[in-house]
Design a protein around this motif. Structure first.
Motif, PDB file in Angstrom:
ATOM      1  N   MET A  16       0.953  -1.081  -0.068  1.00  0.00           N
ATOM      2  CA  MET A  16       0.098   0.123   0.066  1.00  0.00           C
ATOM      3  C   MET A  16       0.533   1.207  -0.101  1.00  0.00           C
ATOM      4  N   LEU A  17       1.941   1.418  -0.977  1.00  0.00           N
ATOM      5  CA  LEU A  17       2.988   2.416  -1.021  1.00  0.00           C
ATOM      6  C   LEU A  17       2.821   2.785  -2.454  1.00  0.00           C
ATOM      7  N   GLU A  18       3.315   3.938  -2.628  1.00  0.00           N
ATOM      8  CA  GLU A  18       3.601   4.343  -4.183  1.00  0.00           C
ATOM      9  C   GLU A  18       4.726   3.773  -4.649  1.00  0.00           C
ATOM     10  N   PRO A  19       4.915   2.989  -5.950  1.00  0.00           N
ATOM     11  CA  PRO A  19       5.977   2.637  -6.488  1.00  0.00           C
ATOM     12  C   PRO A  19       7.348   3.345  -6.081  1.00  0.00           C
ATOM     13  N   SER A  20       7.271   4.670  -6.200  1.00  0.00           N
ATOM     14  CA  SER A  20       8.434   5.461  -6.036  1.00  0.00           C
ATOM     15  C   SER A  20       8.934   5.607  -4.510  1.00  0.00           C
ATOM     16  N   ASP A  21       8.126   4.891  -3.552  1.00  0.00           N
ATOM     17  CA  ASP A  21       8.442   4.824  -2.293  1.00  0.00           C
ATOM     18  C   ASP A  21       9.271   3.473  -1.926  1.00  0.00           C
ATOM     19  N   VAL A  22       9.067   2.667  -2.908  1.00  0.00           N
ATOM     20  CA  VAL A  22       9.764   1.229  -2.953  1.00  0.00           C
ATOM     21  C   VAL A  22      11.369   1.288  -3.387  1.00  0.00           C
ATOM     22  N   ALA A  23      12.249   1.173  -2.487  1.00  0.00           N
ATOM     23  CA  ALA A  23      13.501   1.193  -2.822  1.00  0.00           C
ATOM     24  C   ALA A  23      14.225  -0.153  -3.266  1.00  0.00           C
ATOM     25  N   LEU A  24      15.199  -0.184  -4.008  1.00  0.00           N
ATOM     26  CA  LEU A  24      15.910  -1.510  -4.315  1.00  0.00           C
ATOM     27  C   LEU A  24      16.399  -2.115  -3.031  1.00  0.00           C
ATOM     28  N   GLY A  32       6.760  -3.103   5.328  1.00  0.00           N
ATOM     29  CA  GLY A  32       5.610  -3.268   5.855  1.00  0.00           C
ATOM     30  C   GLY A  32       4.863  -4.758   5.646  1.00  0.00           C
ATOM     31  N   ILE A  33       5.612  -5.390   4.786  1.00  0.00           N
ATOM     32  CA  ILE A  33       4.934  -6.682   4.153  1.00  0.00           C
ATOM     33  C   ILE A  33       5.304  -7.871   5.069  1.00  0.00           C
ATOM     34  N   ASP A  34       3.996  -8.405   5.597  1.00  0.00           N
ATOM     35  CA  ASP A  34       4.145  -9.425   6.544  1.00  0.00           C
ATOM     36  C   ASP A  34       4.417 -10.825   5.695  1.00  0.00           C
ATOM     37  N   SER A  35       4.322 -12.129   6.512  1.00  0.00           N
ATOM     38  CA  SER A  35       4.389 -13.249   5.680  1.00  0.00           C
ATOM     39  C   SER A  35       3.326 -13.618   4.727  1.00  0.00           C
ATOM     40  N   LEU A  36       2.180 -13.093   5.261  1.00  0.00           N
ATOM     41  CA  LEU A  36       0.959 -13.387   4.286  1.00  0.00           C
ATOM     42  C   LEU A  36       1.095 -12.413   3.332  1.00  0.00           C
ATOM     43  N   GLY A  37       1.325 -11.122   3.288  1.00  0.00           N
ATOM     44  CA  GLY A  37       1.719 -10.189   2.225  1.00  0.00           C
ATOM     45  C   GLY A  37       2.590 -10.645   1.300  1.00  0.00           C
ATOM     46  N   LEU A  38       3.727 -11.553   1.722  1.00  0.00           N
ATOM     47  CA  LEU A  38       4.830 -11.802   1.100  1.00  0.00           C
ATOM     48  C   LEU A  38       4.279 -12.902   0.067  1.00  0.00           C
ATOM     49  N   VAL A  39       3.269 -13.902   0.546  1.00  0.00           N
ATOM     50  CA  VAL A  39       2.767 -15.062  -0.144  1.00  0.00           C
ATOM     51  C   VAL A  39       1.825 -14.403  -1.102  1.00  0.00           C
ATOM     52  N   GLU A  40       0.902 -13.238  -0.983  1.00  0.00           N
ATOM     53  CA  GLU A  40       0.382 -12.754  -2.008  1.00  0.00           C
ATOM     54  C   GLU A  40       1.137 -11.900  -2.746  1.00  0.00           C
ATOM     55  N   THR A  41       2.181 -11.436  -2.597  1.00  0.00           N
ATOM     56  CA  THR A  41       2.999 -10.773  -3.506  1.00  0.00           C
ATOM     57  C   THR A  41       3.495 -11.865  -4.568  1.00  0.00           C
ATOM     58  N   ILE A  42       3.963 -12.922  -4.098  1.00  0.00           N
ATOM     59  CA  ILE A  42       4.636 -14.047  -4.607  1.00  0.00           C
ATOM     60  C   ILE A  42       3.589 -14.497  -5.757  1.00  0.00           C
ATOM     61  N   PHE A  43       2.355 -14.575  -5.099  1.00  0.00           N
ATOM     62  CA  PHE A  43       1.412 -15.175  -6.235  1.00  0.00           C
ATOM     63  C   PHE A  43       1.031 -14.089  -7.113  1.00  0.00           C
ATOM     64  N   ALA A  44       1.142 -12.950  -7.034  1.00  0.00           N
ATOM     65  CA  ALA A  44       0.774 -11.924  -7.939  1.00  0.00           C
ATOM     66  C   ALA A  44       1.870 -11.692  -8.995  1.00  0.00           C
ATOM     67  N   ILE A  45       2.978 -11.974  -8.378  1.00  0.00           N
ATOM     68  CA  ILE A  45       4.088 -11.991  -9.320  1.00  0.00           C
ATOM     69  C   ILE A  45       4.090 -13.220 -10.541  1.00  0.00           C
ATOM     70  N   GLU A  46       3.752 -14.429  -9.844  1.00  0.00           N
ATOM     71  CA  GLU A  46       3.672 -15.682 -10.532  1.00  0.00           C
ATOM     72  C   GLU A  46       2.522 -15.329 -11.534  1.00  0.00           C
ATOM     73  N   GLU A  47       1.472 -14.735 -11.293  1.00  0.00           N
ATOM     74  CA  GLU A  47       0.393 -14.559 -12.134  1.00  0.00           C
ATOM     75  C   GLU A  47       0.597 -13.411 -13.323  1.00  0.00           C
ATOM     76  N   ALA A  48       1.600 -12.353 -12.914  1.00  0.00           N
ATOM     77  CA  ALA A  48       1.926 -11.475 -13.919  1.00  0.00           C
ATOM     78  C   ALA A  48       2.862 -11.716 -15.047  1.00  0.00           C
ATOM     79  N   PHE A  49       3.533 -12.726 -14.417  1.00  0.00           N
ATOM     80  CA  PHE A  49       4.932 -13.110 -15.460  1.00  0.00           C
ATOM     81  C   PHE A  49       4.374 -14.546 -15.659  1.00  0.00           C
ATOM     82  N   ASP A  50       3.442 -15.187 -15.423  1.00  0.00           N
ATOM     83  CA  ASP A  50       3.349 -16.786 -16.036  1.00  0.00           C
ATOM     84  C   ASP A  50       4.390 -17.350 -15.667  1.00  0.00           C
ATOM     85  N   ILE A  51       4.900 -17.546 -14.591  1.00  0.00           N
ATOM     86  CA  ILE A  51       6.009 -18.185 -13.980  1.00  0.00           C
ATOM     87  C   ILE A  51       5.670 -18.850 -12.615  1.00  0.00           C
ATOM     88  N   SER A  52       6.744 -19.817 -12.059  1.00  0.00           N
ATOM     89  CA  SER A  52       6.473 -20.399 -10.986  1.00  0.00           C
ATOM     90  C   SER A  52       7.683 -20.205 -10.119  1.00  0.00           C
TER      91      SER A  52
END
Length: 86
Positions: A16-24, A32-52
């Motif tokens: 829930m940040l602006e992309p400009s607030d995400v530093a490499l 502020g991403i907890d373990s559940l948020g991390l799982v959701e992030t990984i799922f979103a990435i898998e879906e976006a790039f069609d990878i596992s």
């Protein structure tokens, strides 16, 4: 949009940040991403790039996938895209 920008956009959305607030060098915890948020992030990435992504939510340290920073996540995604498209 390249892989880096797309991954940052997904991470920013989960945090829930602006992309400009995400530093490499930010860690998921920094953002502020907890373990559940991390799982959701990984799922979103898998879906976006069609990878596992080889990520074990129950034991993230046992995964071959480095989630220590945004830059490492991007590197890992880029590697997976190359491996899985060949």
């Amino acid at each position: 949009m390249d892989v880096k920008d797309q991954v940052i956009a997904i991470i920013a959305e989960q945090a829930m940040l602006e992309p400009s607030d995400v530093a490499l060098d930010s860690t998921p915890e920094d953002l502020g991403i907890d373990s559940l948020g991390l799982v959701e992030t990984i799922f979103a990435i898998e879906e976006a790039f069609d990878i596992s992504v080889p990520f074990n939510a129950n034991d993230p340290t046992a995964s071959d996938f480095d989630i220590s920073s945004v830059a490492k996540i991007i590197e890992g995604i880029q590697t997976l895209i190359k491996e899985q498209s060949s």
